[in-house]
Design a protein around this motif. Structure first.
Motif: not given
Length: 407
Positions: A28-34, A72-80, A366-376
Motif C-alpha cells: 500500500d505504501w508503494g513497495a513491489d511485493v512478490v 496489492g502483491k504479485r504471485s510467483v509459483g516456485l518449487n523450492l 501519509f499526507n492524509k491519503e488513502t492507498p490505491a485500490a488493489s486486489s489479491a
C-alpha cells in the motif's frame, strides 16, 4: 502516499495472515511485493474458510481473508525443493531490498534457505521475520498462531476472560495477526531508514507473543509491581469503579460507552444533558472523589435511566457532549460511519464482477491519503512476468514450467 516506498523490492515467503498483512501495508505504501508460493497450490490461506464464509457465498466472488492479507502483491509459483527453483528464488532475493518471511528457522534450514548466506550474497538485504514465540529460546521452532502465541500464551485471553465465564475469551479472525503485521511493517520502515543513513541492513523480527505482551503491558507490569496481583483489577460485571467510565444498555438492547476520566470537568453538563439535573449538585457525586466513593449507587441510577430510552435517542442526546463517549457499533455500522469515510479509512474497490466493495486501509496514513485500490493476485499469476524481469527468456520459462520448477 503510494510513492513513499517506490522502488523498494520485497520478496515475501509467508503464509496465512500475520506476515502477509505486513506485505499488504508495504505494498500500500508503494513497495513491489512478490509473494513466493509453492507449486502445489500456494499459500494454504487460499483454502482457509472462516465461519463458513466461502468465496462462492461472497457478493464480490472473492475470498475476503485472502484479500485482507494479500492485496496489492504479485504471485510467483516456485518449487523450492528443486535446485533450479531454489536458484530462481535466490536470484529473486539477490535483487530485493527486503526478505519477508514467517518460515520457522528449522524449516528455512531444511529448505536450504540460509539467511546469513542470503545476506552475504546481498549485503543490502533486510531480513524481516514474523514468528509465533520469537527466534530464540526453547520454543523458537514451535508453530504459533494468534489463538496460541498471541492470545493464550501472552496472558491476553486470561486478561479479557470474565472470571465466571464457562469459556476463555475467543478472538475474531486475525485479531492478533493484523496488529503484529503492521508492527512488522513499521520495523521494516525503520530498517530501511537506518540502511539509507548508514548502509547497514539490520534484521527485523516481530513475534505474536511479543506483540500481545505489548498490548497488555499494563496487566503484565502490574503483576510485577504488586504482590498477589495477576492483572489490573476489573470490577465484576455490572459494577462500575467509575460510573461515568462505564457501558450502559439502552431500551432496545444496544450499548453506550462513557469514558470520563476527569468527571469534575464534565459532570454538570453531562448529567443535565441526559435529563437528571437534580444530580448536578448532589454531594454524593461531586466532587469526583465522592463520585468514585459512591460509584455503584450512580451506576445503578444511570443503568435504569439509559434503559428507559432507545439507542438512537441517546446517540442524538449525546452528540454534542464534550466528555468522551461512544455508541458501541457493529462492524456493519462502521462501514457507514461518516468519521471513517471522512478520514479515508476504507479503500474503495470494484470486483471483477463489477461489485463495489470496501477494504480497511492500514491505520498509518501519509499526507492524509488513502492507498490505491488493489486486489489479491491469483495463484502464480505473475510467474512469467517476474521471471522475465529477472532475465530469463521464454524458452527457459517454458522449460521450467514443463519440469515443474515453476507454476
Amino acid at each position: 502516499m503510494g510513492n513513499i516506498l517506490e522502488g523498494v523490492k520485497i520478496v515475501e515467503l509467508a503464509s496465512w495472515t500475520f506476515v502477509p498483512s505486513a506485505g499488504v501495508a508495504l505494498a500500500d505504501w508503494g513497495a513491489d511485493v512478490v509473494k513466493v508460493e509453492d507449486t502445489r497450490g500456494g499459500d494454504p490461506g487460499r483454502a482457509l474458510v472462516v465461519g463458513g464464509l466461502t468465496r462462492e457465498k461472497s457478493r464480490t466472488g472473492q475470498d475476503f481473508m485472502l484479500e485482507l492479507g494479500n492485496r496489492g502483491k504479485r504471485s510467483v509459483g516456485l518449487n523450492l525443493k528443486s535446485e533450479e527453483g531454489l536458484a530462481i528464488f535466490k536470484k529473486l532475493v539477490s535483487e530485493a531490498d527486503v526478505f519477508l518471511t514467517n518460515w520457522l528457522p528449522a524449516v528455512l534450514e531444511r529448505a536450504k534457505i540460509d539467511l546469513d548466506e542470503l545476506r552475504a550474497a546481498n549485503p543490502r538485504l533486510i531480513v524481516a521475520q514474523g514468528t509465533g514465540q520469537g527466534t530464540e529460546g526453547p520454543d523458537a521452532s514451535a508453530p504459533g498462531f494468534d489463538a496460541t502465541a498471541y492470545f493464550a500464551r501472552s496472558g491476553y485471553s486470561f486478561s479479557l476472560s470474565a472470571p465466571d465465564s464457562i469459556m476463555p475469551f475467543r478472538q475474531t479472525p486475525a485479531l492478533g495477526d493484523l496488529p503484529a503485521g503492521l508492527t512488522l511493517a513499521g520495523g521494516v520502515l525503520g530498517a530501511l531508514y537506518h540502511r539509507e543513513r548508514t548502509g547497514e541492513a539490520l534484521p527485523v523480527e516481530v513475534s505474536l507473543l511479543a506483540q500481545a505482551m505489548w498490548t497488555i503491558a499494563p496487566d503484565i507490569t502490574a503483576a510485577d509491581f504488586f504482590e498477589d496481583v495477576d492483572l489490573v483489577p476489573k470490577p465484576p460485571l455490572g459494577v462500575g469503579f467509575n460510573a461515568v467510565g462505564h457501558p450502559y444498555k439502552t431500551s432496545d438492547d444496544r450499548w453506550i460507552q462513557l469514558m470520563f476520566l476527569q468527571p469534575d470537568k464534565n459532570w454538570g453538563e453531562f448529567i443535565r444533558r441526559v435529563g437528571l439535573p437534580e444530580l448536578a449538585e448532589d454531594e454524593r457525586f461531586t466532587p469526583a472523589q465522592n463520585l468514585f466513593k459512591n460509584s455503584q449507587e450512580l451506576t445503578d441510577i444511570l443503568t435504569a435511566h439509559f434503559a428507559a430510552k432507545p439507542y438512537d435517542y441517546w446517540v442524538e442526546t449525546l452528540k454534542d457532549e464534550t466528555g468522551a463517549w461512544s455508541p458501541i457499533k457493529s462492524p456493519k455500522e462502521v462501514l457507514d460511519d461518516p468519521q471513517t469515510e471522512a478520514n479515508g479509512y476504507f479503500i474503495q474497490n470494484t470486483s471483477e464482477n463489477g461489485i463495489q466493495y470496501r477494504q480497511v486501509a492500514p491505520p498509518i496514513r501519509f499526507n492524509k491519503e488513502t492507498p490505491a485500490a488493489s486486489s489479491a493476485p491469483e495463484y502464480a499469476e505473475h510467474t512469467e512476468q517476474v521471471l522475465l524481469e529477472l532475465g530469463y527468456d521464454w524458452p527457459e520459462i517454458i522449460s521450467a514450467k514443463d519440469n515443474g520448477v515453476v507454476s
